[in-house]
Design a protein around this motif. Structure first.
Motif, mmCIF file in Angstrom:
data_model
loop_
_atom_site.group_PDB
_atom_site.id
_atom_site.type_symbol
_atom_site.label_atom_id
_atom_site.label_comp_id
_atom_site.label_asym_id
_atom_site.label_seq_id
_atom_site.Cartn_x
_atom_site.Cartn_y
_atom_site.Cartn_z
ATOM 1 N N SER A 74 -10.392 -10.617 -4.083
ATOM 2 C CA SER A 74 -9.972 -9.496 -3.244
ATOM 3 C C SER A 74 -11.178 -8.700 -2.764
ATOM 4 O O SER A 74 -12.275 -8.808 -3.309
ATOM 5 C CB SER A 74 -9.010 -8.593 -4.014
ATOM 6 O OG SER A 74 -9.616 -8.129 -5.202
ATOM 7 N N THR A 93 -8.341 -12.036 8.140
ATOM 8 C CA THR A 93 -9.370 -12.340 7.153
ATOM 9 C C THR A 93 -8.974 -13.665 6.511
ATOM 10 O O THR A 93 -7.823 -13.851 6.139
ATOM 11 C CB THR A 93 -9.492 -11.235 6.087
ATOM 12 O OG1 THR A 93 -9.891 -10.025 6.732
ATOM 13 C CG2 THR A 93 -10.528 -11.590 5.035
ATOM 14 N N THR A 115 -4.135 -14.209 4.363
ATOM 15 C CA THR A 115 -3.597 -13.047 3.674
ATOM 16 C C THR A 115 -2.764 -12.213 4.636
ATOM 17 O O THR A 115 -2.997 -12.239 5.842
ATOM 18 C CB THR A 115 -4.730 -12.189 3.059
ATOM 19 O OG1 THR A 115 -4.165 -11.088 2.373
ATOM 20 C CG2 THR A 115 -5.692 -11.692 4.106
ATOM 21 N N ASP A 117 -2.587 -8.859 4.553
ATOM 22 C CA ASP A 117 -3.282 -7.606 4.844
ATOM 23 C C ASP A 117 -4.755 -7.921 5.080
ATOM 24 O O ASP A 117 -5.525 -8.052 4.126
ATOM 25 C CB ASP A 117 -3.124 -6.617 3.681
ATOM 26 C CG ASP A 117 -3.747 -5.256 3.979
ATOM 27 O OD1 ASP A 117 -4.486 -5.124 4.987
ATOM 28 O OD2 ASP A 117 -3.504 -4.320 3.204
ATOM 29 N N PRO A 118 -5.181 -8.061 6.333
ATOM 30 C CA PRO A 118 -6.548 -8.489 6.606
ATOM 31 C C PRO A 118 -7.615 -7.433 6.319
ATOM 32 O O PRO A 118 -8.791 -7.758 6.247
ATOM 33 C CB PRO A 118 -6.521 -8.835 8.092
ATOM 34 C CG PRO A 118 -5.401 -8.037 8.650
ATOM 35 C CD PRO A 118 -4.389 -7.917 7.552
ATOM 36 N N TRP A 121 -7.710 -7.092 1.589
ATOM 37 C CA TRP A 121 -7.205 -8.440 1.373
ATOM 38 C C TRP A 121 -7.267 -8.860 -0.095
ATOM 39 O O TRP A 121 -8.048 -8.365 -0.871
ATOM 40 C CB TRP A 121 -7.963 -9.437 2.241
ATOM 41 C CG TRP A 121 -9.438 -9.217 2.294
ATOM 42 C CD1 TRP A 121 -10.128 -8.466 3.200
ATOM 43 C CD2 TRP A 121 -10.413 -9.746 1.397
ATOM 44 N NE1 TRP A 121 -11.467 -8.501 2.922
ATOM 45 C CE2 TRP A 121 -11.680 -9.280 1.818
ATOM 46 C CE3 TRP A 121 -10.352 -10.561 0.283
ATOM 47 C CZ2 TRP A 121 -12.856 -9.604 1.165
ATOM 48 C CZ3 TRP A 121 -11.525 -10.890 -0.371
ATOM 49 C CH2 TRP A 121 -12.763 -10.413 0.070
ATOM 50 N N THR A 143 -13.862 -12.681 8.720
ATOM 51 C CA THR A 143 -12.901 -11.722 9.247
ATOM 52 C C THR A 143 -13.089 -11.595 10.753
ATOM 53 O O THR A 143 -14.201 -11.775 11.270
ATOM 54 C CB THR A 143 -13.035 -10.359 8.512
ATOM 55 O OG1 THR A 143 -11.966 -9.522 8.870
ATOM 56 C CG2 THR A 143 -14.353 -9.689 8.787
#
Length: 172
Positions: A74, A93, A115, A117-118, A121, A143
């Motif tokens: 993460s 991302t 993912t 939530d870019p 992440w 990204t």
């Protein structure tokens, strides 16, 4: 002005009878040519199959994990468009894990992850056993911002080393 610079746009129209509309409200255009970045201090690898966190950073983007365990990688991506300019935001991302540090395209030596939530992440990595007897793999994080700029020319590369040997007993 130059369409490649920051500026504003006003649109008006004329119908077949020659009636011309007044200029509409101005739309601000912002040129974003800055690639997004990944905050290296935000990156962590956590063993999710243990009751305690058991993934160790050796520094310099090098981590030690047990490849038979599940873990997450993460971090945080950010986008700055330049001084006094609002950024466009992060669109995507991606994480690619490969046994080849050159990350060849369309290779069986790597696994790709996405993912939801870019920006903040987190990738769930559940099986590195597919890399067989490799002693390490490489993780490339890229990204892309909403303007299409990417850090692919300077991606974040992690080295993930496999530790499957239990520690020796004292005096053994």
């Amino acid at each position: 002005g130059n369409l490649l610079d920051n500026g504003s746009l006003k649109v008006s129209g004329k119908d077949i009878a020659g009636n011309q509309s007044y200029a509409m409200q101005s739309i601000k255009l912002v040129k974003d040519i800055t690639a997004p970045a990944i905050d290296p201090a935000s990156i962590s690898i956590t063993d999710t199959s243990a009751s305690t966190t058991r993934a160790y950073s050796a520094g310099n983007n090098e981590y030690w994990v047990n490849k038979t365990k599940s873990f997450t990688i993460s971090g945080i991506s950010s986008d700055t468009a330049g001084e006094n300019i609002v950024s466009s935001g992060i669109a995507v991302t991606k994480l690619v894990i490969s046994s080849d540090s050159s990350f060849p395209e369309n290779s069986s030596t790597h696994t790709a992850y996405t993912t939801s939530d870019p920006m903040n992440w987190s990738f769930a990595v559940t099986d590195l056993n597919s890399f067989g007897t490799a002693s390490e793999v490489f993780a490339k994080i890229t990204t892309v911002d909403l303007a299409g700029n990417s850090n692919s020319q300077n991606p974040t590369i992690l080295t993930i080393k496999f530790d499957q040997i239990p520690p020796a007993k004292n005096g053994a």
